[in-house]
Write an enzyme that holds these catalytic residues in place. Structure first.
Site, PDB file in Angstrom:
ATOM      1  N   GLY A  88       0.881  -1.166   0.000  1.00 21.86           N
ATOM      2  CA  GLY A  88       0.000   0.000   0.000  1.00 21.86           C
ATOM      3  C   GLY A  88       0.911   1.206   0.000  1.00 21.86           C
ATOM      4  O   GLY A  88       2.027   1.125  -0.500  1.00 21.86           O
ATOM      5  N   GLU A  89       0.480   2.319   0.569  1.00 20.12           N
ATOM      6  CA  GLU A  89       1.363   3.480   0.717  1.00 20.12           C
ATOM      7  C   GLU A  89       1.865   3.526   2.151  1.00 20.12           C
ATOM      8  O   GLU A  89       1.074   3.700   3.082  1.00 20.12           O
ATOM      9  CB  GLU A  89       0.620   4.765   0.347  1.00 20.12           C
ATOM     10  CG  GLU A  89       0.710   5.107  -1.125  1.00 20.12           C
ATOM     11  CD  GLU A  89       2.149   5.154  -1.642  1.00 20.12           C
ATOM     12  OE1 GLU A  89       2.427   4.499  -2.656  1.00 20.12           O
ATOM     13  OE2 GLU A  89       3.010   5.805  -1.017  1.00 20.12           O
ATOM     14  N   SER A  90       3.192   3.418   2.327  1.00 19.12           N
ATOM     15  CA  SER A  90       3.720   3.341   3.693  1.00 19.12           C
ATOM     16  C   SER A  90       3.489   4.640   4.462  1.00 19.12           C
ATOM     17  O   SER A  90       3.227   4.611   5.663  1.00 19.12           O
ATOM     18  CB  SER A  90       5.198   2.959   3.677  1.00 19.12           C
ATOM     19  OG  SER A  90       5.971   3.997   3.125  1.00 19.12           O
ATOM     20  N   CYS A 120       6.466  -5.024   0.639  1.00 19.21           N
ATOM     21  CA  CYS A 120       6.626  -3.691   0.028  1.00 19.21           C
ATOM     22  C   CYS A 120       6.485  -2.592   1.083  1.00 19.21           C
ATOM     23  O   CYS A 120       7.372  -2.412   1.899  1.00 19.21           O
ATOM     24  CB  CYS A 120       5.666  -3.523  -1.146  1.00 19.21           C
ATOM     25  SG  CYS A 120       6.057  -2.099  -2.169  1.00 19.21           S
ATOM     26  N   ARG A 151      13.242   3.732  -0.371  1.00 16.67           N
ATOM     27  CA  ARG A 151      11.887   3.721  -0.949  1.00 16.67           C
ATOM     28  C   ARG A 151      11.950   3.993  -2.448  1.00 16.67           C
ATOM     29  O   ARG A 151      12.829   4.721  -2.920  1.00 16.67           O
ATOM     30  CB  ARG A 151      11.009   4.793  -0.287  1.00 16.67           C
ATOM     31  CG  ARG A 151      10.613   4.462   1.146  1.00 16.67           C
ATOM     32  CD  ARG A 151       9.650   5.523   1.681  1.00 16.67           C
ATOM     33  NE  ARG A 151       8.379   5.494   0.992  1.00 16.67           N
ATOM     34  CZ  ARG A 151       7.677   6.585   0.681  1.00 16.67           C
ATOM     35  NH1 ARG A 151       8.121   7.787   0.971  1.00 16.67           N
ATOM     36  NH2 ARG A 151       6.514   6.481   0.072  1.00 16.67           N
ATOM     37  N   ILE A 169       6.358  -3.087  -7.563  1.00 13.56           N
ATOM     38  CA  ILE A 169       5.592  -1.895  -7.913  1.00 13.56           C
ATOM     39  C   ILE A 169       6.104  -0.716  -7.087  1.00 13.56           C
ATOM     40  O   ILE A 169       5.936  -0.707  -5.872  1.00 13.56           O
ATOM     41  CB  ILE A 169       4.090  -2.134  -7.676  1.00 13.56           C
ATOM     42  CG1 ILE A 169       3.616  -3.230  -8.634  1.00 13.56           C
ATOM     43  CG2 ILE A 169       3.298  -0.853  -7.858  1.00 13.56           C
ATOM     44  CD1 ILE A 169       2.161  -3.568  -8.521  1.00 13.56           C
ATOM     45  N   ARG A 170       6.754   0.233  -7.748  1.00 14.87           N
ATOM     46  CA  ARG A 170       7.379   1.357  -7.024  1.00 14.87           C
ATOM     47  C   ARG A 170       8.074   0.792  -5.767  1.00 14.87           C
ATOM     48  O   ARG A 170       7.932   1.312  -4.660  1.00 14.87           O
ATOM     49  CB  ARG A 170       6.313   2.396  -6.628  1.00 14.87           C
ATOM     50  CG  ARG A 170       5.743   3.175  -7.830  1.00 14.87           C
ATOM     51  CD  ARG A 170       4.533   4.025  -7.436  1.00 14.87           C
ATOM     52  NE  ARG A 170       4.784   4.806  -6.242  1.00 14.87           N
ATOM     53  CZ  ARG A 170       5.204   6.065  -6.226  1.00 14.87           C
ATOM     54  NH1 ARG A 170       5.402   6.708  -7.349  1.00 14.87           N
ATOM     55  NH2 ARG A 170       5.410   6.692  -5.096  1.00 14.87           N
ATOM     56  N   HIS A 222       5.451  -8.236  -4.229  1.00 12.53           N
ATOM     57  CA  HIS A 222       4.062  -8.452  -3.807  1.00 12.53           C
ATOM     58  C   HIS A 222       3.603  -9.880  -4.069  1.00 12.53           C
ATOM     59  O   HIS A 222       2.963 -10.136  -5.086  1.00 12.53           O
ATOM     60  CB  HIS A 222       3.129  -7.515  -4.579  1.00 12.53           C
ATOM     61  CG  HIS A 222       3.295  -6.080  -4.231  1.00 12.53           C
ATOM     62  ND1 HIS A 222       2.838  -5.531  -3.059  1.00 12.53           N
ATOM     63  CD2 HIS A 222       3.873  -5.067  -4.911  1.00 12.53           C
ATOM     64  CE1 HIS A 222       3.129  -4.244  -3.024  1.00 12.53           C
ATOM     65  NE2 HIS A 222       3.759  -3.923  -4.130  1.00 12.53           N
ATOM     66  N   GLU A 271       1.230 -11.136  -2.810  1.00 10.37           N
ATOM     67  CA  GLU A 271      -0.237 -11.065  -2.765  1.00 10.37           C
ATOM     68  C   GLU A 271      -0.829 -10.697  -4.126  1.00 10.37           C
ATOM     69  O   GLU A 271      -2.046 -10.659  -4.281  1.00 10.37           O
ATOM     70  CB  GLU A 271      -0.701 -10.094  -1.661  1.00 10.37           C
ATOM     71  CG  GLU A 271      -0.539  -8.599  -1.944  1.00 10.37           C
ATOM     72  CD  GLU A 271       0.821  -8.033  -1.534  1.00 10.37           C
ATOM     73  OE1 GLU A 271       1.808  -8.807  -1.535  1.00 10.37           O
ATOM     74  OE2 GLU A 271       0.902  -6.826  -1.246  1.00 10.37           O
TER      75      GLU A 271
END
Lengths: 305, 224
Positions: B69-71, B102, B132, B163-164, B193, B195
Site C-alpha cells: 500500500g502506501e507506507s 513492500c 523507498r 511496484i514502485r 508483492h 499477494e
C-alpha cells in the site's frame, strides 16, 4: 456487490504488464486520492495521508466557474508536484488526446486519468491505452462504459459522479447503477449475457469475467462530488475500493483537517463512532452546486463514449 | 471412527488468529492467499484470519501481515489510531511473527531513505535501511522470476511483482546491500508483492513458520 477483488483474475493472467499496472491500483485501495493545484497543496495532502495526488491546474469547481477549454496541466507544474511528494502522482489528459498521454508518460506520471473533467479532444474515440507503460484510470456511469474502458486498456475505474459540485448524488447514482447492472448480469444465462453485452455495449469476455467475480474486474474508486467524511464512507459502504476527492478538500474552510478526516473515514468506513468523531468541527464544507440546478450542457459526466 | 471422536479431535485443535493490517492497501489479497495456503497445511492449530484496524483486534493475533500500500499513509493512520506503539510491542517485545510486503517491509525497517519531507514513522524490527521507490516511479515497475531460498531445488521460480518497490540497501550496522527479501528472527520483509500472484507458496511457507512459532511458545508455557 462483493468488494473482494480476487487475486489473479483472468485478465491479469493474460498479461504480466497489465498485472503491474492494475497492481498499483490495488495498492491504492482503502485510500483517498486528492486533487491538488500546486506543490504546497500536494504536501498538505501527503501529510493528511493521501495515497496519491492528482496534479491539476484548476480543480473541477474552478474549471466549472471559469469555463473555457480545460487541457492537460503545464508539465512544469506536474514536475514540481512530483518533486514535492513521495506518494504516487496522477495527472489528467483530455478524452482521446493520446499525445497528452504520451507527454504525461514521458514526465513519469504514475497514473494517467483520461478525464471528462477536461474538455474532450475527440468526440468519438477514447485513447487506446494498452501500449502505454503508464497505467490509466477512466470514469464510468454504468457497467457498459466501465467495461469499454477496461477493454481499451484502463487498469482502474472510477465512477464519474459530477465533479466540482460537492453534491454526492451523481456519485451515488453511478455506483448504484454499476452494482445493479452487475447483479442483473449475474442472474443471466450465457444466451442472455450475449444480448446484454450488446445492449450495454460491453465486450462479452469482460462481462463474463465480471459475472464470475461479481464485481468489476479492476479496482474501482468513487469520484465526483465527495465533500465530507460521511460522503466518503457512504461510497465505501456502497462497495467502492477507495475515493477521489477533488474540489471538496481545497475549496473547504480547513483543507488539512478535512483531508485527514476523510482519510480516517475511508479506513474506518464501517465504524459510525469513528465517523462521528472525525466529522466533528471540520469548519465549512465547500459551498457546492446542486446537480439538478445545472443545465444538461454543464454536466461533465455526459462526456465519454 | 464415531462422530464423537471427530468432534473431540477437532476440539483438540488450538485456535490461533493471524491478522492482516487493514489500515490501507492490498490487505484483502493477503487474506485470500492466507486462506488458500492454510487449506494446504495440516497442523494441530485451527488458523483463522482477521483484518486489523484497532488495538483490540491486534491483541487477538498470534502473527501479523503488513500488506502493500502506501507506507506514508499507513504510518499516519496508525499514528492517529494509536496503533503504532501496540504494533512496536507486537513486533519487538512480544516478538510475534510479522511479515511485511513492500510498504509493509518499509514499516518494519529501522531506517528508511527517500521518505516524505519531515520523515515518516516506522514500526521497526528489521535492522536494515530501506530505500523507498528504489527502482523509480510506476513506469519503471516490473515483474521478474525470483529464486527464493525457501523454494526446493528444481522448483519453478516465484514471480516477484515489483511496484514502485523499495529494496534493503544496507544491513545495519554493516552496510551496502541490495536485497529484496530479508528475515531477522520473527520479522520477514520483501520488496515485492506475493499477494498479487495466484502463487500460494510463499504464504504457505510463512504460515508454516508461524505454526513452528506457536509450537515453541506452547512448549515454553507461554500463550498461543
Amino acid at each position: 456487490m462483493a468488494t473482494e477483488l480476487p487475486v489473479n483474475g483472468t485478465i491479469e493472467e493474460r498479461n504480466a504488464q497489465f498485472n503491474v499496472k492494475a497492481g498499483l491500483a490495488r495498492m491504492l485501495k482503502g485510500g483517498v486520492i486528492m486533487d491538488v493545484v500546486n506543490a504546497e497543496q500536494a504536501r498538505i495532502a501527503e501529510e493528511a495521508g493521501a495515497v496519491a495526488v492528482m496534479a491539476l491546474e484548476r480543480v473541477p469547481a474552478d474549471i466549472r466557474a471559469q469555463g473555457g477549454v480545460a487541457r492537460m496541466s503545464d508539465p512544469k507544474l506536474i514536475k514540481e508536484i512530483m518533486e514535492a511528494v513521495t506518494i504516487p502522482v496522477m495527472a489528467k489528459a483530455r478524452i482521446g488526446h493520446f499525445v497528452e498521454c504520451q507527454i504525461l508518460q514521458a514526465l513519469g506520471v504514475d497514473y494517467i486519468d483520461e478525464s471528462e473533467v477536461l474538455t474532450p479532444a475527440d468526440n468519438t474515440h477514447h485513447v487506446v491505452k494498452h501500449g502505454f507503460k503508464a497505467p490509466f484510470v477512466c470514469g464510468c456511469r454504468n457497467l457498459g462504459e466501465a467495461l469499454r474502458r477496461i477493454s481499451e486498456g484502463a487498469a482502474m475505474i472510477r465512477t464519474k459522479g459530477e465533479a466540482g459540485t460537492g453534491d454526492v448524488v451523481e456519485a451515488v447514482k453511478h455506483m448504484r447503477t454499476v452494482n445493479a447492472e452487475i447483479r442483473k448480469a449475474v442472474g443471466m444465462s450465457d444466451e442472455e449475457l450475449y444480448v446484454y453485452a450488446k445492449d450495454i455495449g460491453a465486450p462479452f469476455d469482460l462481462l463474463k469475467e465480471t459475472v464470475k467475480l461479481k464485481r468489476l474486474p479492476v479496482v474501482n474508486f468513487a469520484a465526483g462530488g465527495v465533500a465530507t467524511p460521511a460522503d466518503a464512507a457512504m461510497m465505501m459502504q456502497l462497495g467502492c475500493d477507495g475515493v477521489f476527492v477533488g474540489s471538496g478538500i481545497f475549496k473547504s474552510g480547513d483543507p488539512a483537517k478535512r483531508a485527514k478526516a476523510i482519510v480516517q473515514a475511508v479506513t474506518h468506513f464501517n465504524d459510525p463512532k469513528v465517523l462521528a468523531e472525525v466529522s466533528s468541527d471540520l469548519g465549512e464544507a465547500m459551498v457546492g452546486l446542486n446537480v439538478d440546478k445545472l443545465a444538461a450542457s454543464e454536466l461533465l459526466a455526459a462526456r465519454g463514449w | 471412527m464415531s462422530p464423537t471422536a471427530i468432534t473431540e479431535t477437532s476440539s483438540e485443535k488450538k485456535a490461533a488468529v493471524v491478522g492482516v493490517l487493514a489500515l490501507q492497501g492490498a490487505f484483502q489479497e493477503h487474506v485470500q492467499l492466507l486462506r488458500k495456503a492454510a487449506a494446504q497445511i495440516t497442523s494441530t492449530y485451527e488458523l483463522s484470519f482477521t483484518l486489523v484496524k484497532t488495538t483490540a483486534q491486534l491483541a487477538q493475533c498470534s502473527a501479523l501481515v503488513i500488506p502493500g500500500g502506501e507506507s506514508t499513509t499507513m504510518a499516519l493512520i496508525a499514528e492517529r489510531c494509536a496503533l503504532l506503539e501496540p504494533l512496536r510491542e507486537f513486533v519487538k517485545v512480544a516478538r510475534r511473527p510479522t511479515w511485511g510486503t513492500c510498504a509493509g517491509m518499509i514499516l518494519l525497517s529501522e531506517s528508511a531513505n527517500r521518505t516524505k519531507k519531515g520523515g515518516q514513522e516506522l514500526i521497526g524490527g528489521l535492522d536494515v535501511r530501506v530505500n523507498r521507490n528504489h527502482f523509480g516511479r510506476q513506469v519503471e515497475s516490473f515483474s521478474v522470476p525470483l529464486q527464493l531460498r525457501f523454494l526446493g531445488e528444481g522448483e519453478k521460480p516465484f514471480t516477484g511483482v515489483f511496484i514502485r518497490a523499495p529494496v534493503v540497501e544496507a544491513v545495519l550496522p554493516r552496510g551496502d546491500a541490495r536485497v529484496v527479501a530479508v528475515r531477522q528472527g520473527n520479522v520477514l520483509g520483501c520488496s515485492f508483492h506475493p499477494e498479487l500472484t495466484g502463487d500460494v507458496r510463499m504464504h504457505k511457507w510463512w504460515l508454516e513458520t508461524v505454526i513452528e512459532d506457536l509450537k515453541r511458545r506452547e512448549k515454553l508455557g507461554g500463550s498461543v
